[in-house]
Design a protein around this motif. Structure first.
Motif, mmCIF file in Angstrom:
data_model
loop_
_atom_site.group_PDB
_atom_site.id
_atom_site.type_symbol
_atom_site.label_atom_id
_atom_site.label_comp_id
_atom_site.label_asym_id
_atom_site.label_seq_id
_atom_site.Cartn_x
_atom_site.Cartn_y
_atom_site.Cartn_z
ATOM 1 N N THR A 18 0.849 -1.193 0.000
ATOM 2 C CA THR A 18 0.000 0.000 0.000
ATOM 3 C C THR A 18 0.884 1.243 0.000
ATOM 4 O O THR A 18 2.042 1.200 0.412
ATOM 5 C CB THR A 18 -0.924 0.049 1.231
ATOM 6 O OG1 THR A 18 -0.129 0.145 2.406
ATOM 7 C CG2 THR A 18 -1.809 -1.172 1.299
ATOM 8 N N LYS A 19 0.291 2.352 -0.469
ATOM 9 C CA LYS A 19 1.032 3.599 -0.545
ATOM 10 C C LYS A 19 0.041 4.753 -0.457
ATOM 11 O O LYS A 19 -1.001 4.726 -1.109
ATOM 12 C CB LYS A 19 1.785 3.650 -1.877
ATOM 13 C CG LYS A 19 2.547 4.910 -2.124
ATOM 14 C CD LYS A 19 3.231 4.853 -3.479
ATOM 15 C CE LYS A 19 3.982 6.130 -3.739
ATOM 16 N NZ LYS A 19 4.628 6.112 -5.049
ATOM 17 N N HIS A 20 0.354 5.762 0.352
ATOM 18 C CA HIS A 20 -0.482 6.961 0.403
ATOM 19 C C HIS A 20 -0.017 7.869 -0.721
ATOM 20 O O HIS A 20 1.181 8.116 -0.879
ATOM 21 C CB HIS A 20 -0.360 7.663 1.754
ATOM 22 C CG HIS A 20 -1.432 8.671 1.964
ATOM 23 N ND1 HIS A 20 -1.286 9.982 1.630
ATOM 24 C CD2 HIS A 20 -2.693 8.546 2.435
ATOM 25 C CE1 HIS A 20 -2.401 10.631 1.898
ATOM 26 N NE2 HIS A 20 -3.273 9.774 2.390
ATOM 27 N N CYS A 21 -0.948 8.342 -1.562
ATOM 28 C CA CYS A 21 -0.550 9.129 -2.730
ATOM 29 C C CYS A 21 -1.642 10.100 -3.138
ATOM 30 O O CYS A 21 -2.788 9.996 -2.696
ATOM 31 C CB CYS A 21 -0.206 8.215 -3.898
ATOM 32 S SG CYS A 21 -1.592 7.237 -4.482
ATOM 33 N N ALA A 22 -1.263 11.038 -4.008
ATOM 34 C CA ALA A 22 -2.201 11.954 -4.656
ATOM 35 C C ALA A 22 -2.060 11.733 -6.155
ATOM 36 O O ALA A 22 -0.948 11.611 -6.665
ATOM 37 C CB ALA A 22 -1.901 13.396 -4.296
ATOM 38 N N VAL A 23 -3.193 11.658 -6.858
ATOM 39 C CA VAL A 23 -3.193 11.354 -8.282
ATOM 40 C C VAL A 23 -4.129 12.312 -9.006
ATOM 41 O O VAL A 23 -5.251 12.553 -8.551
ATOM 42 C CB VAL A 23 -3.673 9.895 -8.519
ATOM 43 C CG1 VAL A 23 -3.660 9.557 -9.992
ATOM 44 C CG2 VAL A 23 -2.847 8.910 -7.732
ATOM 45 N N ALA A 53 -5.633 -1.420 -9.877
ATOM 46 C CA ALA A 53 -5.225 -1.010 -8.539
ATOM 47 C C ALA A 53 -6.459 -0.460 -7.833
ATOM 48 O O ALA A 53 -7.432 -0.061 -8.474
ATOM 49 C CB ALA A 53 -4.132 0.046 -8.630
ATOM 50 N N ARG A 54 -6.458 -0.430 -6.503
ATOM 51 C CA ARG A 54 -7.599 0.081 -5.734
ATOM 52 C C ARG A 54 -7.130 1.255 -4.876
ATOM 53 O O ARG A 54 -6.083 1.181 -4.236
ATOM 54 C CB ARG A 54 -8.182 -1.018 -4.862
ATOM 55 C CG ARG A 54 -8.806 -2.150 -5.666
ATOM 56 C CD ARG A 54 -9.497 -3.169 -4.769
ATOM 57 N NE ARG A 54 -8.733 -3.564 -3.614
ATOM 58 C CZ ARG A 54 -7.954 -4.656 -3.549
ATOM 59 N NH1 ARG A 54 -7.858 -5.445 -4.593
ATOM 60 N NH2 ARG A 54 -7.286 -4.932 -2.460
ATOM 61 N N LEU A 55 -7.919 2.312 -4.867
ATOM 62 C CA LEU A 55 -7.588 3.508 -4.105
ATOM 63 C C LEU A 55 -8.751 3.841 -3.184
ATOM 64 O O LEU A 55 -9.888 3.988 -3.638
ATOM 65 C CB LEU A 55 -7.318 4.686 -5.052
ATOM 66 C CG LEU A 55 -6.962 6.015 -4.420
ATOM 67 C CD1 LEU A 55 -5.575 5.942 -3.766
ATOM 68 C CD2 LEU A 55 -6.959 7.116 -5.466
ATOM 69 N N THR A 56 -8.459 3.943 -1.886
ATOM 70 C CA THR A 56 -9.451 4.405 -0.921
ATOM 71 C C THR A 56 -9.233 5.902 -0.770
ATOM 72 O O THR A 56 -8.193 6.343 -0.271
ATOM 73 C CB THR A 56 -9.294 3.695 0.434
ATOM 74 O OG1 THR A 56 -9.429 2.284 0.209
ATOM 75 C CG2 THR A 56 -10.354 4.155 1.413
ATOM 76 N N VAL A 57 -10.204 6.686 -1.233
ATOM 77 C CA VAL A 57 -10.063 8.136 -1.326
ATOM 78 C C VAL A 57 -10.445 8.792 -0.003
ATOM 79 O O VAL A 57 -11.521 8.541 0.545
ATOM 80 C CB VAL A 57 -10.950 8.680 -2.467
ATOM 81 C CG1 VAL A 57 -10.888 10.193 -2.534
ATOM 82 C CG2 VAL A 57 -10.554 8.052 -3.791
ATOM 83 N N ASP A 58 -9.529 9.679 0.487
ATOM 84 C CA ASP A 58 -9.854 10.441 1.692
ATOM 85 C C ASP A 58 -9.860 11.943 1.437
ATOM 86 O O ASP A 58 -10.190 12.727 2.314
ATOM 87 C CB ASP A 58 -8.939 10.073 2.862
ATOM 88 C CG ASP A 58 -7.463 10.187 2.544
ATOM 89 O OD1 ASP A 58 -7.094 10.991 1.687
ATOM 90 O OD2 ASP A 58 -6.690 9.454 3.171
ATOM 91 N N ALA A 59 -9.505 12.370 0.215
ATOM 92 C CA ALA A 59 -9.611 13.775 -0.184
ATOM 93 C C ALA A 59 -9.842 13.838 -1.689
ATOM 94 O O ALA A 59 -9.290 13.032 -2.443
ATOM 95 C CB ALA A 59 -8.346 14.536 0.195
#
Length: 161
Positions: free
Chosen positions: A3-8, A87-93
């Motif tokens: 897992t990785k915290h990122c902005a895309v 890939a799966r991204l859980t969005v928090d912003a």
């Protein structure tokens, strides 16, 4: 699991849908590299499957976001479990950067006009028109004639799509 915290920065691929949990939403995003000119023209798009359980983000996704919108999403990215899967991204912003169309032309595009759906085909001038429930309405001679065809259909059917 990696897992990785990122902005895309990415484009919305399809209309977001309610998620499996109450107050959640799911949607797919198209991610393009910053140096798009160096990518092979036939290279497939990178699709990231997203979810969000934040009520503010879910509300925006289900009420304000449309396919083609350019977003910046931040969250936790989980690499796909198997090659070829998204890939799966859980969005928090979530930030809306623009309401532009996806910058790659497709041969066919489906669009919605209220209770009606139309299909634009690059190879044809005429535009097929259906109700949102799939009932055939007719073929507009060109994109400018869609509203006239819909108006005639509603008059014939008592204002109903």
């Amino acid at each position: 699991m990696d897992t990785k915290h990122c902005a895309v920065d990415c484009w919305v691929d399809a209309i977001p849908a309610p998620g499996p949990r109450t107050g959640a939403a799911t949607f797919d995003l198209i991610v393009r590299p910053a140096d798009i000119d160096t990518v092979d023209e036939d290279a497939p798009d990178t699709v990231v499957t997203c979810t969000s359980g934040d009520p503010r983000i879910t509300h925006e996704l289900l009420n304000g976001i449309q396919p083609g919108d350019l977003l910046r999403v931040t969250g936790t990215l989980v690499q796909p479990p198997a090659p070829g899967e998204n890939a799966r991204l859980t969005v928090d912003a979530l930030e809306v950067l623009g309401t532009w169309l996806i910058p790659v032309l497709r041969d066919m595009v489906m669009d919605r006009y209220g209770d009606y759906c139309v299909i634009f085909d690059a190879d044809q001038d005429k535009v097929p028109v259906f109700t949102a429930l799939g009932q055939w309405v007719g073929r507009a001679d060109n994109p400018d004639a869609i509203a006239t065809l819909i108006d005639i259909h509603e008059r014939v059917n008592g204002g109903e799509a």
